[in-house]
Design an enzyme around this catalytic site. Structure first.
Site, short mmCIF file in Angstrom:
data_model
loop_
_atom_site.label_atom_id
_atom_site.label_comp_id
_atom_site.label_asym_id
_atom_site.label_seq_id
_atom_site.Cartn_x
_atom_site.Cartn_y
_atom_site.Cartn_z
N GLY A 239 0.75 -1.24 0.00
CA GLY A 239 0.00 0.00 0.00
C GLY A 239 0.78 1.29 0.00
O GLY A 239 0.21 2.36 -0.27
N GLU A 273 3.97 -6.45 2.29
CA GLU A 273 3.63 -6.98 0.96
C GLU A 273 3.65 -5.85 -0.08
O GLU A 273 2.65 -5.60 -0.76
CB GLU A 273 2.22 -7.60 0.98
CG GLU A 273 2.01 -8.71 1.98
CD GLU A 273 0.53 -9.11 2.12
OE1 GLU A 273 -0.34 -8.50 1.46
OE2 GLU A 273 0.26 -10.03 2.91
N PRO A 274 4.75 -5.15 -0.23
CA PRO A 274 4.75 -4.03 -1.17
C PRO A 274 4.76 -4.48 -2.62
O PRO A 274 5.41 -5.47 -2.96
CB PRO A 274 6.07 -3.31 -0.84
CG PRO A 274 6.96 -4.40 -0.33
CD PRO A 274 6.06 -5.36 0.39
N GLY A 275 4.03 -3.78 -3.43
CA GLY A 275 4.06 -4.05 -4.87
C GLY A 275 4.49 -2.79 -5.59
O GLY A 275 5.64 -2.63 -6.02
N TYR A 316 -8.70 4.09 -13.63
CA TYR A 316 -8.67 4.90 -12.39
C TYR A 316 -8.46 6.38 -12.66
O TYR A 316 -8.16 7.13 -11.72
CB TYR A 316 -7.52 4.46 -11.48
CG TYR A 316 -7.33 2.99 -11.29
CD1 TYR A 316 -8.24 2.24 -10.55
CD2 TYR A 316 -6.22 2.33 -11.84
CE1 TYR A 316 -8.05 0.87 -10.37
CE2 TYR A 316 -6.02 0.98 -11.66
CZ TYR A 316 -6.95 0.25 -10.92
OH TYR A 316 -6.75 -1.08 -10.74
N CYS A 343 -10.91 0.84 -29.85
CA CYS A 343 -12.18 1.49 -30.14
C CYS A 343 -12.99 1.75 -28.87
O CYS A 343 -14.02 1.13 -28.63
CB CYS A 343 -12.98 0.61 -31.09
SG CYS A 343 -11.98 0.09 -32.47
N GLU A 344 -12.51 2.63 -28.05
CA GLU A 344 -13.19 3.03 -26.82
C GLU A 344 -12.80 4.47 -26.54
O GLU A 344 -11.61 4.82 -26.66
CB GLU A 344 -12.68 2.23 -25.60
CG GLU A 344 -12.85 0.74 -25.67
CD GLU A 344 -14.06 0.24 -24.91
OE1 GLU A 344 -14.75 1.05 -24.24
OE2 GLU A 344 -14.32 -0.96 -25.00
N1 LLP Z 1 -1.29 -7.15 -0.52
C1 LLP Z 1 -2.57 -7.30 -0.88
C2 LLP Z 1 -3.43 -8.23 -0.14
C3 LLP Z 1 -3.09 -6.55 -1.96
O1 LLP Z 1 -4.36 -6.68 -2.29
C4 LLP Z 1 -2.23 -5.66 -2.66
C5 LLP Z 1 -2.72 -4.88 -3.78
C6 LLP Z 1 -0.89 -5.56 -2.25
C7 LLP Z 1 -0.47 -6.31 -1.17
C8 LLP Z 1 0.08 -4.65 -2.93
O2 LLP Z 1 -0.28 -3.31 -2.76
P1 LLP Z 1 0.69 -2.13 -3.28
O3 LLP Z 1 1.93 -2.12 -2.43
O4 LLP Z 1 1.00 -2.39 -4.71
O5 LLP Z 1 -0.14 -0.92 -3.09
N2 LLP Z 1 -4.39 -2.06 -9.90
C9 LLP Z 1 -4.36 -0.98 -8.96
C10 LLP Z 1 -3.79 -1.41 -7.63
C11 LLP Z 1 -4.54 -2.56 -7.01
C12 LLP Z 1 -3.93 -3.02 -5.72
C13 LLP Z 1 -4.52 -4.30 -5.32
N3 LLP Z 1 -3.94 -4.88 -4.16
C14 LLP Z 1 -3.58 0.18 -9.57
O6 LLP Z 1 -3.12 0.06 -10.71
O7 LLP Z 1 -3.46 1.24 -8.96
#
Ligand code: LLP
Length: 417
Positions: A239, A273-275, A316, A343-344
């Site tokens: 997050g 859990e960073p993404g 978004y 086409c959108e």
């Molecule tokens: N853990 C869980 C359980 C999650 O659902 C997520 C993301 C993460 C970790 C990683 O979160 P982060 O660090 O990336 O914020 N597609 C959207 C973002 C959806 C996030 C979903 N869950 C976008 O492009 O902004």
């Protein structure tokens, strides 16, 4: 985006000229910087130095094997939400015992696979899922390590589609129900309670919501302790936000310092859990301008990347910087909507951008490393983009551009009657 910078008016990724990447691999192409990925991961790992915590990269943000492998080599674990994600994590060289399995609906076959693999923990999101995990583990004569994803009902202050910690969201179990569910889990023979987790949303730019969630979870952990249930790890989810335009999110170090302060002398290990914060600013999407089109009230730059390649602006209204690969003073600046061929009306990558471009110019859609390729599709029968990893002065193709044969693989027409 320090790993991406202009030198002599030309945009580089590390020591590679991005126009060369476009020339060699074509467009649209995702390009990632190995250095940027490593630095972002190490910002977490270093802040946690000396502790026995885990940084589990959320595979959904970017699941290319080369990306995962780079992280696995540094000791990252993975947060997965499907069997496929787990398989990718293992295939890339990751350790099963550093994997947490999240998501609201784990199928029995996925649970079986994960138990067999020996993952660290299932993050359970409902009472029904607890029963299922217990019964699959029973059939396999195993003990499933579990945690409940508790919904602390805090407002993450982010986009409603990526805010997950409020009562009305489908995620997690209500904090009020947690003691009862933990008690029940403690009575089951084939699960072992090891943790508690939450994930309140994505692209958070303040520490406060994380701290509010922690206060609630720590109080719950204390309550459970008095009931004889001991929680070993606290998983705070992902997050942490990144800078797309002018946001100033806390750094991983600032965030983790605040977390460690709150944990004080409790014997809890932490999981993150960073993404996005690992990969978003480590990637760009290269695209070529196909046509310029001027309507009465709008100028359009029609480029060869589209919403099927990068969905975030359409879904978004996300803002991503769009930069020319070559800064060029010969044309005049105009305001363009940068749009794709799909086409959108929603097929745009950026609106009202001041650019001085001609057809044939190359552009970089910035901050595209997270939720870019992984959310791409074949809509309009478009092949998905190539992916390239830059490492210093070398570039490696880490995913070939799809072909038409890839697109129709597995499809069959009916026999003639
Ligand atoms: N853990 C869980 C359980 C999650 O659902 C997520 C993301 C993460 C970790 C990683 O979160 P982060 O660090 O990336 O914020 N597609 C959207 C973002 C959806 C996030 C979903 N869950 C976008 O492009 O902004």
């Amino acid at each position: 985006m320090d790993s991406f910078e202009y030198r002599d008016n030309r945009l580089h990724c590390e020591n590679v000229l991005l126009s060369k990447v476009a020339e060699e691999f074509g467009t649209p192409t995702y390009v990632y910087s190995r250095d940027a990925i490593e630095l972002a991961y190490l910002a977490y790992a270093n802040a946690l130095q000396g502790r026995d915590d885990m940084v589990c990269f959320a595979i959904k943000a970017n699941s290319n094997l080369a990306v995962l492998n780079i992280l696995a080599r540094l000791g990252a674990g993975f947060d997965v939400v499907s069997q496929g994600g787990l398989q990718r994590g293992l295939e890339s060289g990751g350790r099963a015992d550093r994997v947490v399995f999240s998501g609201v609906s784990k199928q029995s076959s996925e649970i079986r696979y994960a138990l067999q693999a020996g993952i660290h923990c299932f993050n359970i999101e409902s009472a029904a899922e607890l029963e299922r995990i217990n019964s699959v583990a029973e059939q396999m004569a195993m003990l499933a390590p579990i945690s409940f994803r508790v919904n602390p009902n805090v407002d993450a202050g982010t986009h409603p589609y990526i805010s997950t910690g409020l009562k009305e969201n489908k995620f997690g179990i209500a904090i009020e129900d947690a003691p009862r569910l933990y008690q029940h889990a403690a009575s089951l023979k084939h699960v072992k309670i090891i943790g508690m987790d939450c994930h309140i949303g994505s692209q958070l730019t303040e520490i406060a919501p994380f701290m509010d969630a922690m206060d609630k979870l720590l109080a719950l952990i204390d309550t459970l302790e008095t009931q004889g249930i001991s929680i070993k790890h606290l998983d705070l989810g992902g997050g942490l936000g990144v800078c797309y335009t002018d946001e100033v999110p806390p750094t991983p170090q600032q965030y983790i310092d605040a977390v460690l302060d709150k944990i004080a002398d409790r014997e809890l290990t932490l999981i993150f859990e960073p993404g996005r914060s690992i990969v978003a600013n480590a990637g760009v999407l290269l695209s070529e301008v196909e046509y310029l089109k001027h309507n009465e009230s709008k100028n359009f730059a029609i480029v060869d990347a589209a919403m099927n390649d990068m969905l975030r602006p359409a879904l978004y209204s996300a803002y991503l910087d769009i930069l020319p690969l070559q800064i060029n003073d010969s044309q005049e600046f105009q305001e363009y909507d940068v749009v794709g061929p799909v086409c959108e009306t929603g097929d745009f990558l950026g609106k009202d951008r001041r650019l001085n471009i001609v057809a044939g110019d190359l552009l970089a859609v910035c901050s595209a490393g997270a939720y870019g390729f992984t959310m791409s599709s074949n809509y309009n029968t478009r092949t998905r983009a190539a992916e390239v990893m830059v490492d210093d002065n070398k570039s490696y193709q880490i995913r070939a551009r799809e072909t038409f044969a890839d697109l129709i693989k597995g499809e069959k027409i009916l026999p003639q009657d």
